[in-house]
Design a protein around this motif. Structure first.
Motif, PDB file in Angstrom:
ATOM      1  N   SER A  60       0.843  -1.193   0.000  1.00  0.00           N
ATOM      2  CA  SER A  60       0.000   0.000   0.000  1.00  0.00           C
ATOM      3  C   SER A  60       0.877   1.242   0.000  1.00  0.00           C
ATOM      4  O   SER A  60       2.090   1.159   0.214  1.00  0.00           O
ATOM      5  CB  SER A  60      -0.913   0.011   1.230  1.00  0.00           C
ATOM      6  OG  SER A  60      -0.135   0.114   2.418  1.00  0.00           O
ATOM      7  N   ALA A  61       0.257   2.381  -0.232  1.00  0.00           N
ATOM      8  CA  ALA A  61       1.004   3.631  -0.176  1.00  0.00           C
ATOM      9  C   ALA A  61       1.471   3.865   1.254  1.00  0.00           C
ATOM     10  O   ALA A  61       0.766   3.549   2.215  1.00  0.00           O
ATOM     11  CB  ALA A  61       0.122   4.774  -0.648  1.00  0.00           C
ATOM     12  N   GLN A  62       2.642   4.434   1.409  1.00  0.00           N
ATOM     13  CA  GLN A  62       3.271   4.550   2.723  1.00  0.00           C
ATOM     14  C   GLN A  62       2.425   5.345   3.717  1.00  0.00           C
ATOM     15  O   GLN A  62       2.299   4.973   4.881  1.00  0.00           O
ATOM     16  CB  GLN A  62       4.641   5.205   2.573  1.00  0.00           C
ATOM     17  CG  GLN A  62       5.404   5.353   3.883  1.00  0.00           C
ATOM     18  CD  GLN A  62       6.831   5.791   3.665  1.00  0.00           C
ATOM     19  OE1 GLN A  62       7.375   5.640   2.576  1.00  0.00           O
ATOM     20  NE2 GLN A  62       7.465   6.332   4.690  1.00  0.00           N
TER      21      GLN A  62
ATOM     22  N   GLY B 280       8.343   4.888  -0.950  1.00  0.00           N
ATOM     23  CA  GLY B 280       6.976   5.373  -0.795  1.00  0.00           C
ATOM     24  C   GLY B 280       5.924   4.296  -0.691  1.00  0.00           C
ATOM     25  O   GLY B 280       4.717   4.578  -0.729  1.00  0.00           O
ATOM     26  N   VAL B 281       6.347   3.033  -0.553  1.00  0.00           N
ATOM     27  CA  VAL B 281       5.406   1.912  -0.495  1.00  0.00           C
ATOM     28  C   VAL B 281       5.575   1.166   0.824  1.00  0.00           C
ATOM     29  O   VAL B 281       6.702   0.928   1.270  1.00  0.00           O
ATOM     30  CB  VAL B 281       5.629   0.938  -1.675  1.00  0.00           C
ATOM     31  CG1 VAL B 281       4.697  -0.245  -1.569  1.00  0.00           C
ATOM     32  CG2 VAL B 281       5.428   1.666  -2.999  1.00  0.00           C
ATOM     33  N   ARG B 282       4.461   0.797   1.445  1.00  0.00           N
ATOM     34  CA  ARG B 282       4.476  -0.005   2.664  1.00  0.00           C
ATOM     35  C   ARG B 282       4.270  -1.469   2.290  1.00  0.00           C
ATOM     36  O   ARG B 282       3.361  -1.825   1.555  1.00  0.00           O
ATOM     37  CB  ARG B 282       3.353   0.428   3.603  1.00  0.00           C
ATOM     38  CG  ARG B 282       3.252  -0.480   4.852  1.00  0.00           C
ATOM     39  CD  ARG B 282       1.886  -0.400   5.501  1.00  0.00           C
ATOM     40  NE  ARG B 282       1.648   0.888   6.124  1.00  0.00           N
ATOM     41  CZ  ARG B 282       0.638   1.696   5.802  1.00  0.00           C
ATOM     42  NH1 ARG B 282      -0.204   1.342   4.862  1.00  0.00           N
ATOM     43  NH2 ARG B 282       0.477   2.850   6.423  1.00  0.00           N
ATOM     44  N   TYR B 283       5.134  -2.333   2.801  1.00  0.00           N
ATOM     45  CA  TYR B 283       5.001  -3.778   2.614  1.00  0.00           C
ATOM     46  C   TYR B 283       4.638  -4.379   3.965  1.00  0.00           C
ATOM     47  O   TYR B 283       5.408  -4.297   4.919  1.00  0.00           O
ATOM     48  CB  TYR B 283       6.301  -4.371   2.076  1.00  0.00           C
ATOM     49  CG  TYR B 283       6.673  -3.821   0.718  1.00  0.00           C
ATOM     50  CD1 TYR B 283       6.235  -4.442  -0.443  1.00  0.00           C
ATOM     51  CD2 TYR B 283       7.439  -2.665   0.603  1.00  0.00           C
ATOM     52  CE1 TYR B 283       6.562  -3.930  -1.689  1.00  0.00           C
ATOM     53  CE2 TYR B 283       7.764  -2.145  -0.643  1.00  0.00           C
ATOM     54  CZ  TYR B 283       7.323  -2.785  -1.780  1.00  0.00           C
ATOM     55  OH  TYR B 283       7.641  -2.278  -3.014  1.00  0.00           O
ATOM     56  N   ARG B 284       3.479  -4.993   4.027  1.00  0.00           N
ATOM     57  CA  ARG B 284       2.951  -5.504   5.290  1.00  0.00           C
ATOM     58  C   ARG B 284       2.824  -7.020   5.231  1.00  0.00           C
ATOM     59  O   ARG B 284       2.137  -7.573   4.364  1.00  0.00           O
ATOM     60  CB  ARG B 284       1.596  -4.857   5.572  1.00  0.00           C
ATOM     61  CG  ARG B 284       0.862  -5.433   6.767  1.00  0.00           C
ATOM     62  CD  ARG B 284      -0.357  -4.579   7.107  1.00  0.00           C
ATOM     63  NE  ARG B 284       0.069  -3.276   7.635  1.00  0.00           N
ATOM     64  CZ  ARG B 284      -0.792  -2.320   8.000  1.00  0.00           C
ATOM     65  NH1 ARG B 284      -2.082  -2.515   7.878  1.00  0.00           N
ATOM     66  NH2 ARG B 284      -0.336  -1.172   8.469  1.00  0.00           N
ATOM     67  N   TYR B 285       3.466  -7.692   6.169  1.00  0.00           N
ATOM     68  CA  TYR B 285       3.423  -9.153   6.227  1.00  0.00           C
ATOM     69  C   TYR B 285       2.391  -9.598   7.265  1.00  0.00           C
ATOM     70  O   TYR B 285       2.350  -9.071   8.372  1.00  0.00           O
ATOM     71  CB  TYR B 285       4.800  -9.712   6.616  1.00  0.00           C
ATOM     72  CG  TYR B 285       5.865  -9.434   5.585  1.00  0.00           C
ATOM     73  CD1 TYR B 285       6.168 -10.369   4.609  1.00  0.00           C
ATOM     74  CD2 TYR B 285       6.568  -8.228   5.591  1.00  0.00           C
ATOM     75  CE1 TYR B 285       7.147 -10.116   3.657  1.00  0.00           C
ATOM     76  CE2 TYR B 285       7.556  -7.961   4.641  1.00  0.00           C
ATOM     77  CZ  TYR B 285       7.834  -8.916   3.682  1.00  0.00           C
ATOM     78  OH  TYR B 285       8.789  -8.663   2.745  1.00  0.00           O
ATOM     79  N   ARG B 286       1.581 -10.572   6.881  1.00  0.00           N
ATOM     80  CA  ARG B 286       0.585 -11.104   7.800  1.00  0.00           C
ATOM     81  C   ARG B 286       0.458 -12.615   7.623  1.00  0.00           C
ATOM     82  O   ARG B 286       0.658 -13.139   6.534  1.00  0.00           O
ATOM     83  CB  ARG B 286      -0.784 -10.456   7.559  1.00  0.00           C
ATOM     84  CG  ARG B 286      -0.868  -8.996   7.990  1.00  0.00           C
ATOM     85  CD  ARG B 286      -0.809  -8.888   9.503  1.00  0.00           C
ATOM     86  NE  ARG B 286      -0.957  -7.510   9.958  1.00  0.00           N
ATOM     87  CZ  ARG B 286       0.039  -6.657  10.144  1.00  0.00           C
ATOM     88  NH1 ARG B 286       1.278  -7.040   9.866  1.00  0.00           N
ATOM     89  NH2 ARG B 286      -0.182  -5.442  10.589  1.00  0.00           N
ATOM     90  N   GLN B 287       0.111 -13.291   8.690  1.00  0.00           N
ATOM     91  CA  GLN B 287      -0.149 -14.725   8.588  1.00  0.00           C
ATOM     92  C   GLN B 287      -1.497 -14.939   7.909  1.00  0.00           C
ATOM     93  O   GLN B 287      -2.383 -14.097   7.983  1.00  0.00           O
ATOM     94  CB  GLN B 287      -0.160 -15.360   9.974  1.00  0.00           C
ATOM     95  CG  GLN B 287       1.203 -15.403  10.635  1.00  0.00           C
ATOM     96  CD  GLN B 287       1.174 -16.115  11.965  1.00  0.00           C
ATOM     97  OE1 GLN B 287       0.132 -16.595  12.379  1.00  0.00           O
ATOM     98  NE2 GLN B 287       2.299 -16.173  12.637  1.00  0.00           N
ATOM     99  N   ALA B 288      -1.624 -16.067   7.267  1.00  0.00           N
ATOM    100  CA  ALA B 288      -2.866 -16.373   6.566  1.00  0.00           C
ATOM    101  C   ALA B 288      -3.968 -16.752   7.553  1.00  0.00           C
ATOM    102  O   ALA B 288      -3.729 -17.464   8.515  1.00  0.00           O
ATOM    103  CB  ALA B 288      -2.640 -17.533   5.598  1.00  0.00           C
ATOM    104  N   PRO B 289      -5.192 -16.255   7.340  1.00  0.00           N
ATOM    105  CA  PRO B 289      -6.307 -16.640   8.201  1.00  0.00           C
ATOM    106  C   PRO B 289      -6.761 -18.055   7.877  1.00  0.00           C
ATOM    107  O   PRO B 289      -6.720 -18.484   6.727  1.00  0.00           O
ATOM    108  CB  PRO B 289      -7.395 -15.624   7.846  1.00  0.00           C
ATOM    109  CG  PRO B 289      -7.103 -15.275   6.427  1.00  0.00           C
ATOM    110  CD  PRO B 289      -5.606 -15.311   6.289  1.00  0.00           C
TER     111      PRO B 289
END
Length: 213
Positions: free
Chosen positions: A136-138, A166-175
């Motif tokens: 997403s955008a930062q 300028g970009v946000r990289y977000r890591y998440r576990q899978a639901p």
């Protein structure tokens, strides 16, 4: 590029490293040269595998990516920025992993790389496989979507958001219950396009599988 990264590059690197080790020993330059040449010949011999990979990417993955991007752009265009501030835009594309279970990168990043509508960047794009990276955008505020905690790296440390260019990289576990994500819309792959099946999912007529690869 992916094939070179995961196949040719490791093979070439291994050959070079072993050659450098052998080169430090007197009278082994012939062995070093032979090793490098052998590695190159092996890479050339595997050209058919590279061609099959390219065909698969161009004819199958590209088709899905283009269709998913068009769907995401269309959905996001129906939502104003004000609505996106209040509720999350979650798109779940089904059936993308059945024939290609190891192609995990068909997800948020793949779609947003092709997005034409800037509001598409306000959506979470997921599949039945591991949705491990969101982009997403930062400076863009994103509503929470109930995803599990951040991923834990090999050192036991949570992977925090990464900001780059300028970009946000977000890591998440899978639901484990993709079907229950709040406000999510579901799309099923049928021959050469995606068809929305949100109503069928909520009615229990269309089961959302989940693959923990």
């Amino acid at each position: 590029v992916t094939f070179a990264r995961f196949y040719y590059l490791p093979m070439a690197s291994l050959a070079v490293v072993i050659a450098m080790v052998l080169a430090r020993t007197p009278k082994t330059s012939l062995w070093s040269t032979s090793l490098v040449v052998g590695g190159m010949m092996l890479a050339v011999d595997q050209r058919g595998l590279s061609e099959r990979f390219a065909h698969w990417t161009s004819n199958e993955i590209k088709t899905m990516s283009v269709a998913a991007t068009a769907t995401a752009d269309e959905v996001s265009a129906q939502m104003s920025a004000l609505i996106l501030d209040e509720q999350p835009c979650i798109l779940v594309f089904l059936d993308t992993q059945h024939d290609h279970p190891w192609f995990r990168m068909f997800s948020d990043v793949t779609v947003k790389a092709r997005a034409q509508n800037e509001l598409t960047w306000r959506c979470y794009v997921m599949t039945e496989s591991t949705p491990w990276l969101f982009m997403s955008a930062q400076n863009q505020p994103l509503p929470g979507v109930g995803l599990p905690a951040t991923l834990i790296d090999s050192y036991g440390t949570p992977l925090e958001d990464i900001y780059w260019s300028g970009v946000r990289y977000r890591y998440r576990q899978a639901p484990s219950d993709t079907w229950s994500l709040p406000g999510a819309r579901y799309f099923s792959w049928q021959e050469d396009h995606f068809v929305e099946v949100t109503a069928q999912v909520h009615a229990g007529e269309r089961e959302v599988e989940f693959h923990r690869w």
